[in-house]
Structure formats: structure tokens, C-alpha cells
Write an enzyme that holds these catalytic residues in place. Structure first.
Site, PDB file in Angstrom:
ATOM      1  N   HIS A  66       7.757   2.101   1.723  1.00 25.98           N
ATOM      2  CA  HIS A  66       7.483   0.717   1.321  1.00 25.98           C
ATOM      3  C   HIS A  66       7.600   0.573  -0.190  1.00 25.98           C
ATOM      4  O   HIS A  66       7.006   1.350  -0.932  1.00 25.98           O
ATOM      5  CB  HIS A  66       6.046   0.316   1.701  1.00 25.98           C
ATOM      6  N   TYR A 129      -4.176   4.295  -3.281  1.00 20.39           N
ATOM      7  CA  TYR A 129      -3.152   3.517  -3.993  1.00 20.39           C
ATOM      8  C   TYR A 129      -3.879   2.598  -4.966  1.00 20.39           C
ATOM      9  O   TYR A 129      -4.675   1.755  -4.534  1.00 20.39           O
ATOM     10  CB  TYR A 129      -2.372   2.583  -3.076  1.00 20.39           C
TER      11      TYR A 129
END
Ligand code: NDP
Length: 470
Positions: A66, A129
Site C-alpha cells: 500500500h 505506522y
């Protein structure tokens, strides 16, 4: 020594970070993200606003690939992964991949447009993240995906994908040949129909990397319009919009409008740029000073004489709070629009002999040169801050400049009557006070690698580029 070490990966901007991990009988501790140390070690000045964590129960859990429309900083918070990244940005690097094993001692800075994927090597692995934008439905439209099995990227997953644990969504992502490359973030110019806005439009490359919005498309004072802008698509905003009617700013209605545009609306723009890690380029004025000094450096304190200058000074302070900002301070702008030179040219041609003040000194700033200097700062990534930017050469009075305009257009400069400010203002009302000295020191912009053209040479070029009737 912080112990943080940053390693290049072969994909531009994708950086492998080695972190000190402190272990004892209880387990381990690390500074996962420490801005000061990491910037010093060579990471971009990354300012995350959201931290996401995925927990992966089984070894072989595979997620990706992604590329979201923001920068990321990823790492494990327990266990280990095989990480893989693929450059999905437009350009020669499109499709290039990098992979490595991440344990607690490694992290990766993933720039916008680089696809991120990983496969857990141990059960109960946590993956973190840190990202520079808040997630939103609107952001989802900016995602780019690549199939984990893409043969061009050629990622050698330790656990073959047939045996790995994948989501249905990840299984359905396209192969590289069907992926639209992620384009670079654009530069947005506001106030596109003003003198500077038009000069920027003429100077900017016509490759789609710039977007221009005039007041009709975006009124800065309309909070809803500003809110509707997708800032994550812009790496920089150049604000060439301003309330510039210096005399009208002294009236009750003008004062209100000047503050609304040059301060309140600018504050909203500054906040949006801060929130989206967008560079804000804003244009300041010599009118933030009172003109009592022979010249002004970027360090001199504000001392505006009139309302317009007060609003410009207040605006500069707001912009100075944006982490990535350039305040470009200029004077006496001459471009495609109403300005002193165009007025003098008009008077020369129509047979009017003007009186012009000889006790206000400064330098012209041709919008073309101002635009070139602004683009230079962005292009070279000059240190953020305030830069004076006018044309160069000996400062001159308005009377001297007027005479030069007449001479260059083939009219008798003797038609100019020199006067002084006090005499000029006698009997006039509604004229804002102006600084007698508007000379901005140019050492800093020169040190940044931009040499402003000499003002009278630039004046000659400006007048000769115009048809006699213009
Ligand atoms: P212009 O007046 O030519 O252009 C300003 C532009 O901003 C105009 O197109 C104006 O539109 C637009 N604008 C005004 N209000 C709004 C708003 N609410 N929303 C969106 N756009 C708006 O100015 P310059 O190009 O000469 O100036 C550029 C910058 O340089 C400004 O920041 C100015 O303060 C600064 N500066 C200018 C100097 C000069 O001598 N001109 C000297 C020193 C600094 P509209 O025409 O419809 O009002």
C-alpha cells in the site's frame, strides 16, 4: 552520539533506520521515534499526527503493498517481519523494490508514493505506522496498491504467498503493469490573477506540477473553500493573494477587509499548511517597517506605519509559526497590473507631466524576478525562514525611477517635477503613510544562490517587452 544510524536503500527517500535497543531482564526499550535525534541522523523533519498499530497473530501474516498519500515511519513493536517496499512514484524508479528484515532495532522511513508491505516471521508480531496525515475517507481516494505477488517487483517472501495469510482485498490488488504511478505533490499558487500570480504562472513549468487558483476559484476569506482544498496533494502553497490597496486600508471598511484577508484568512492557511506538512511561501512587504533605517535585514523588528503594513506584519508572524515556511519580503512590485511604472508610462504617453516624490527610496521588484527568486528557494530547498527579495543595484527615489521610465520610452524626463512627501501630501486626504526608506538588504537571498537582476536593467527589459500602447 545518539546511536541512531540512517542507511540509504536504493529507493530515493526510503531510509532504513537503525535504533539502539536497551535490553534487560524485563524485555527491551527503544526510542521508536525521536525527532531531534533522527533529523540529526539524516531523516526528514517528519511530523507524524497519527500512530496506527497492527497486531498479527500468526507467522506468515502478509499485508500490503500500500502506498498512501503521506509519509510513514514503520517498525515492529514485538516480533519481527520481512519488510518489502516498492517505488510506485512516477519516474525511472517505478517498480523498484527493496526488502529487509525488521526487528526491534530497525525502522523504515517510507516516503509518500512508495508502497509498503510486510510478512510476519513470528507469531504475535506488532507493527507500528506513524503517519503525517489523519486518515479520512477523502484520503482513501489517494491510495495506490500493488499485488504482493507482482513478478516485476520480484519480492522473495520467506513464506510463499500460497501458504501465507492474506486479506481478500490484498489478494485483489493489481499487478504493476496496471498501476497508475503516484504523481508528485503539486505546488499551489493562490492569488493567481495578481501581478505576482501571473508572473508565477509564466515562470512555472507547464508540466502539471503547478496549480493556480485566482480569487474567483478560491477566496481566501471563505473558510469553507479553504477547508475543501485537499492539502495533502500540495507540497507547497505560494500565497500571492493579499489585500494590497494601501490607502483604502486606512478606511473603516478597508481596514476590516485588510485584516480579514492578510491576517485572519492567512492564519487559517498557515494552520492548514502546518497540519499537512505543506511548505507555505508567503509574500511580505517593506511596509512592515517605518523607513527610519537606511536599509532593513531579515532580523529587523516590525514597526509598520499604516494599516496595510500592520496586517502584513501580523501575517508574517503567523507564517513564521509554520514549520516549513518562506516569508519573502519585497518592495515596489512591478508586473502585469497597475503599478508605479505602468502609471508613469501611461502619463508619459498621454502627455501628463507628473510631480513625483524624491525623498522615498527603495528598489523595484519586477514580478518576473520575484517569481524566479521564489521558485529558486523552493527548488534548492533553501533553509526555511524570511528572505528579502527585490531587484538589485543602487536604490533610487520614485522621482529618479519616473524619469528613467520617461527616458526609456523616448519622452523628456524633464517633464517630471520633483517634489517631496510633505509637499505631495499637502491638501490630499486618504493617503496612507509610507516608509521613506524601503531598501531591503539582499545578502541572504544571494547567499541562497539567487542573484537579483539590477533594477534599471530589469526596467529596460520590462519596458521594451511591452508594446508602445500598453
Ligand atoms: P496584486 O494586488 O496584484 O494581487 C493580489 C491578488 O490577491 C489579486 O489578484 C487579488 O484579487 C487577490 N486577492 C485579494 N483578496 C483575496 C482573497 N480574499 N482571496 C483570494 N485572492 C485575493 O498584488 P501583487 O501581486 O503586487 O502582490 C503580491 C504580494 O506582494 C502581496 O502579498 C503583497 O502584499 C506583496 N507586496 C506587494 C507590493 C507591491 O508593490 N505591489 C510591495 C510589497 C509586497 P482581486 O484583484 O480580485 O482583489
Amino acid at each position: 552520539m545518539s546511536g541512531v544510524r540512517v542507511e540509504e536503500t536504493g529507493i530515493p527517500g526510503l531510509l532504513l533506520v537503525h535504533l539502539p535497543v536497551h535490553e534487560d531482564a524485563r524485555g527491551w526499550f527503544k526510542e521508536n521515534w525521536q525527532r531531534e535525534k533522527m533529523v540529526a541522523a539524516g531523516l526528514p523533519d517528519f511530523r507524524p499526527v497519527q500512530n496506527n498499530v497492527s497486531f498479527n497473530r500468526e507467522a506468515g501474516t502478509t499485508r500490503g503493498i500500500h502506498a498512501e498519500p503521506w509519509d510513514k515511519y514503520v517498525g515492529v513493536i514485538g516480533g519481527s517481519v520481512f519488510g518489502a517496499w516498492v517505488d510506485l512514484r512516477a519516474g525511472t524508479g517505478f517498480g523498484k523494490s527493496f526488502s529487509t528484515v525488521l526487528g526491534p532495532g530497525q525502522a523504515v522511513f517510507v516516503p509518500r508514493g512508495v508502497g509498503n508491505g510486510f510478512q510476519t516471521l513470528e507469531p504475535d508480531t506488532g507493527y507500528s505506522y506513524l503517519v503525517t496525515e489523519h486518515w479520512s475517507e477523502r484520503a482513501r481516494a489517494g491510495y495506490t496498491f500493488l499485488n504482493l505477488s507482482d513478478p516485476t517487483a520480484g519480492i522473495r517472501w520467506p513464506i510463499p504467498l500460497e501458504r501465507a495469510i492474506l486479506s481478500d482485498a490484498d489478494k485483489a490488488h493489481p499487478q504493476l503493469a496496471a498501476v497508475s504511478p503516484v504523481g508528485p505533490r503539486k505546488i499551489l499558487v493562490l492569488g493567481a490573477s495578481g501581478q505576482l500570480g501571473r508572473a508565477l504562472a509564466a515562470a512555472a513549468p507547464a508540466d502539471g506540477s503547478f496549480e493556480f487558483l485566482a480569487r474567483e476559484q478560491l477566496d481566501l476569506t471563505d473558510a469553507a473553500q479553504l477547508d475543501a482544498l485537499n492539502f495533502s496533494g500540495y507540497r507547497a502553497v505560494i500565497n500571492a493573494a493579499a489585500y494590497t490597496r494601501v490607502d483604502e486600508a486606512e478606511t473603516p471598511a478597508g481596514r476590516r477587509e485588510a485584516w480579514a484577508t492578510n491576517v485572519a484568512a492567512l492564519g487559517e492557511l498557515a494552520a492548514a499548511c502546518t497540519a499537512h506538512d505543506t511548505t507555505l511561501v508567503h509574500i511580505s512587504s517593506d511596509y512592515v517597517f517605518d523607513g527610519t533605517q537606511q536599509s532593513y535585514t531579515e532580523q529587523d523588528g516590525f514597526c509598520p506605519l499604516g494599516v496595510y503594513g500592520q496586517t502584513k506584519a501580523a501575517g508574517d508572524m503567523l507564517v513564521a509559526g509554520v514549520p516549513k515556511h518562506y516569508v519573502v519580503r519585497t518592495s515596489w512590485v512591478v508586473g502585469d497590473g497597475k503599478n508605479f511604472v505602468s502609471t508613469m508610462a501611461q502619463l508619459a504617453r498621454t502627455g501628463v507631466d507628473p510631480g513625483v516624490v524624491n525623498d522615498q527610496f527603495g528598489r523595484l521588484s519586477f514580478a518576473t524576478d520575484l517569481a524566479a527568486g521564489i521558485l529558486h528557494l523552493l527548488e534548492v530547498g533553501a533553509p526555511h525562514g524570511t528572505y528579502n527579495l527585490t531587484n538589485g543595484g543602487e536604490p533610487a527615489s520614485w522621482a529618479r525611477i519616473a524619469a528613467e521610465v520617461f527616458r526609456l520610452l523616448g519622452h523628456d524626463p524633464g517633464r517630471i517635477t520633483e517634489t517631496n512627501t510633505a509637499a505631495y501630501l499637502a491638501g490630499r486626504t486618504g493617503v496612507a503613510p509610507r516608509p521613506s526608506h524601503s531598501i531591503l538588504d539582499l545578502a541572504k537571498i544571494r547567499a541562497a544562490g539567487f542573484e537579483p537582476p539590477e533594477q534599471f536593467e530589469a526596467l529596460t527589459a520590462y519596458l521594451s517587452a511591452r508594446s508602445p500602447a500598453s
